[in-house]
Motif scaffolding. Sequence first.
Motif, PDB file in Angstrom:
ATOM      1  N   THR A  63      24.606  60.644 -73.295  1.00 26.82           N
ATOM      2  CA  THR A  63      24.099  60.855 -71.938  1.00 26.82           C
ATOM      3  C   THR A  63      25.078  61.778 -71.190  1.00 26.82           C
ATOM      4  OG1 THR A  63      25.195  58.867 -71.108  1.00 26.82           O
ATOM      5  CG2 THR A  63      22.928  58.628 -71.895  1.00 26.82           C
ATOM      6  N   ASN A 378      14.239  50.460 -67.169  1.00 28.93           N
ATOM      7  CA  ASN A 378      13.535  50.870 -68.382  1.00 28.93           C
ATOM      8  C   ASN A 378      12.413  51.877 -68.156  1.00 28.93           C
ATOM      9  OD1 ASN A 378      14.421  49.181 -70.867  1.00 28.93           O
ATOM     10  ND2 ASN A 378      14.389  47.715 -69.171  1.00 28.93           N
ATOM     11  N   TYR A 379      11.721  51.709 -67.031  1.00 23.22           N
ATOM     12  CA  TYR A 379      10.487  52.489 -66.855  1.00 23.22           C
ATOM     13  C   TYR A 379      10.525  53.439 -65.661  1.00 23.22           C
ATOM     14  CZ  TYR A 379       8.653  49.097 -70.163  1.00 23.22           C
ATOM     15  OH  TYR A 379       8.460  48.319 -71.265  1.00 23.22           O
ATOM     16  N   HIS A 385       6.898  57.366 -62.673  1.00 19.70           N
ATOM     17  CA  HIS A 385       7.144  57.381 -64.115  1.00 19.70           C
ATOM     18  C   HIS A 385       6.230  56.441 -64.892  1.00 19.70           C
ATOM     19  CE1 HIS A 385      11.134  58.305 -62.156  1.00 19.70           C
ATOM     20  NE2 HIS A 385      10.928  59.382 -62.881  1.00 19.70           N
ATOM     21  N   TYR A 395       4.318  53.930 -69.231  1.00 16.54           N
ATOM     22  CA  TYR A 395       4.690  55.266 -68.774  1.00 16.54           C
ATOM     23  C   TYR A 395       3.432  56.086 -68.503  1.00 16.54           C
ATOM     24  CZ  TYR A 395       9.495  54.535 -70.505  1.00 16.54           C
ATOM     25  OH  TYR A 395      10.758  54.085 -70.721  1.00 16.54           O
ATOM     26  N   THR A 407      15.449  60.338 -75.166  1.00 14.65           N
ATOM     27  CA  THR A 407      16.723  60.071 -74.500  1.00 14.65           C
ATOM     28  C   THR A 407      17.005  61.121 -73.422  1.00 14.65           C
ATOM     29  OG1 THR A 407      17.754  61.086 -76.427  1.00 14.65           O
ATOM     30  CG2 THR A 407      17.889  58.722 -76.266  1.00 14.65           C
ATOM     31  N   TRP A 410      14.821  60.234 -70.344  1.00 14.62           N
ATOM     32  CA  TRP A 410      15.411  59.060 -69.695  1.00 14.62           C
ATOM     33  C   TRP A 410      16.623  59.492 -68.878  1.00 14.62           C
ATOM     34  CZ3 TRP A 410      15.607  55.145 -74.371  1.00 14.62           C
ATOM     35  CH2 TRP A 410      14.380  54.455 -74.447  1.00 14.62           C
ATOM     36  N   MET A 415      17.325  56.726 -66.290  1.00 15.88           N
ATOM     37  CA  MET A 415      16.872  55.506 -66.970  1.00 15.88           C
ATOM     38  C   MET A 415      17.773  55.186 -68.157  1.00 15.88           C
ATOM     39  SD  MET A 415      12.840  56.273 -67.374  1.00 15.88           S
ATOM     40  CE  MET A 415      11.928  56.993 -66.031  1.00 15.88           C
ATOM     41  N   ALA A 416      17.859  53.881 -68.448  1.00 15.40           N
ATOM     42  CA  ALA A 416      18.503  53.406 -69.675  1.00 15.40           C
ATOM     43  C   ALA A 416      19.913  53.955 -69.859  1.00 15.40           C
ATOM     44  CB  ALA A 416      17.643  53.746 -70.898  1.00 15.40           C
ATOM     45  N   LYS A 423      18.004  46.597 -71.801  1.00 15.73           N
ATOM     46  CA  LYS A 423      17.114  47.600 -72.365  1.00 15.73           C
ATOM     47  C   LYS A 423      16.022  46.940 -73.198  1.00 15.73           C
ATOM     48  CE  LYS A 423      16.824  51.982 -74.524  1.00 15.73           C
ATOM     49  NZ  LYS A 423      16.445  51.493 -75.869  1.00 15.73           N
ATOM     50  N   GLU A 428      10.741  51.943 -75.434  1.00 17.01           N
ATOM     51  CA  GLU A 428      10.907  52.952 -76.474  1.00 17.01           C
ATOM     52  C   GLU A 428       9.662  53.062 -77.353  1.00 17.01           C
ATOM     53  OE1 GLU A 428      14.723  52.779 -78.184  1.00 17.01           O
ATOM     54  OE2 GLU A 428      14.194  53.928 -79.958  1.00 17.01           O
TER      55      GLU A 428
END
Length: 524
Positions: A63, A378-379, A385, A395, A407, A410, A415-416, A423, A428
């Motif tokens: 990230t 998460n969302y 989103h 989503y 990823t 996100w 997110m995440a 998580k 996913e």
Amino acid sequence: MKMKKFMACAAAGALLVSMLAGCGGDNADTNTATQAGSEEDLAYKVSDDPIELTFFYAGLNGTTPFEDDYPVFTEAARLTNVTLTGTVPTTNTDPYQAFNTMMASGELDDVVTANKSDFDQYAGQGAFIPLEELIEEYAPNIKAFLDEHPDVKKGITSFDGHIYFLPRYEDSGTAKGWYIRKDWLEALNLEEPQTVDEVYNVLKAFKEQDPNGNGQQDEVPFFNREGTMSDIYNLFGIRQNFSINEETGKVQYSKYVPEYKTAVENAAKWYAEGLIDQEIFTRGANSREELLGNNTGGMTHDWFTSTSSYNEKLQESVPGINFDVIAPPADINGDVWEDTNRTQEYVGWGISATNEYPEETIKYFDFWYTESGKRLYNYGVEGVHYNLIDGQPEYTSDFLATDKSMTAVWNENGMALFIGGYKEFNAERQFMSEEALVGMDLYTNNNYIKDAFPSLPFSEEERKVISDTLPAVQSYMDEQEQKWIMGTEDVNSTFDQYMETCKNLGMDDVLAAYDSAYQRYLSN
Ligand code: CA
């Protein structure tokens, strides 16, 4: 002198904690505030006045450094009245250097994201405050989460018995699986390989029988983008890196067990016969793009979600490609198992000793463990989103319709992230194709996935033994492995000497340090 500064902070922090702990009783609204799915936005406010906290998030595990305008955190700020302000320049690409620079300066941000080992190391110097009493007093959702997940609690408990950070928790272990060109199997009239011998035969056929049909022996039967042979070693019964020996209950290391000899001997043979990518150690992160994209890669072992995306991505340039999941082939002992497991609680966030709002900060942390906080984590933001369909977050099609990786999308929305968060694998799954889900469920439903090696609570002394010794042993091990695989040295005649050298370099001391930390972990 840096140390002194931390110690002074720690004393102040400890005092504050005990004062706070002694004045509980007026938090009833906090408890009701955390009811699942409350529609009352006020319910999540941790303070009447807006609070700004400085935030160290340098971008762990792929990230990027924290950006203040992430939609997820803007929404969290609206609900809680707490705003995080990132301090790491978004151009930073070296999270460890950024962390070390901050720690060396002695000026810590209010909230810090780091690895467990960093919290262990610096908490001992007073840089972070213990969280147990704050959790007990102000964080009913975190408390419930830890009560329901005793293994997580063990995993985040430090060698001194305190908890200094809250982890990024994953509710599913599924990580990697075996992938093979099923269209090639079909073209060559082969079955999915279920044993080590069958894997060998399939790779041999991929090498020699031109499954891509271009008249050349250009196939790269097995490849791995991480430059490791550990998948092949799995087939010979060896787990990656550190693991618990299931018979003795002791910590062992993959390249320091007697069985490694057979594993590396066979890997060298396969490599010499061209069954393994000749550039496996150097090809790097783009191996899948490269070798699937040019229609030469045959088999790998990699993350489910991303690896499952190539059939669709390449359907025009590689017509008929069917790179799909198979069950793990049985190892030489006849056992069917998967080594990778993502449930390890080793990254998260903690509260620095100089943070002036420990109570509000733990309440803010607690928000992320409420149903609303989990959903936001998460969302993302409802209506932006995701939408609720029959009460379940899904989503939006716009969000899912992206050329970027899961990823990446996100990350750009916040997110995440690798903070203290819960998580849900269900998020996913929405990115995965139907066939990928079927393949992955094969691993989960058949219990192929082995337990992850636990996050161990090393003492300072154990950490010193390991950091003084392990890097040198590992680099010797890697060097010798490459000599064996490349065929410049013979495994059979040099293996005993190799084990002796590892021992002389201190590998037994490393294992002893791991073992004592493991015993402490078990007793937590
Ligand atoms: Ca060919």
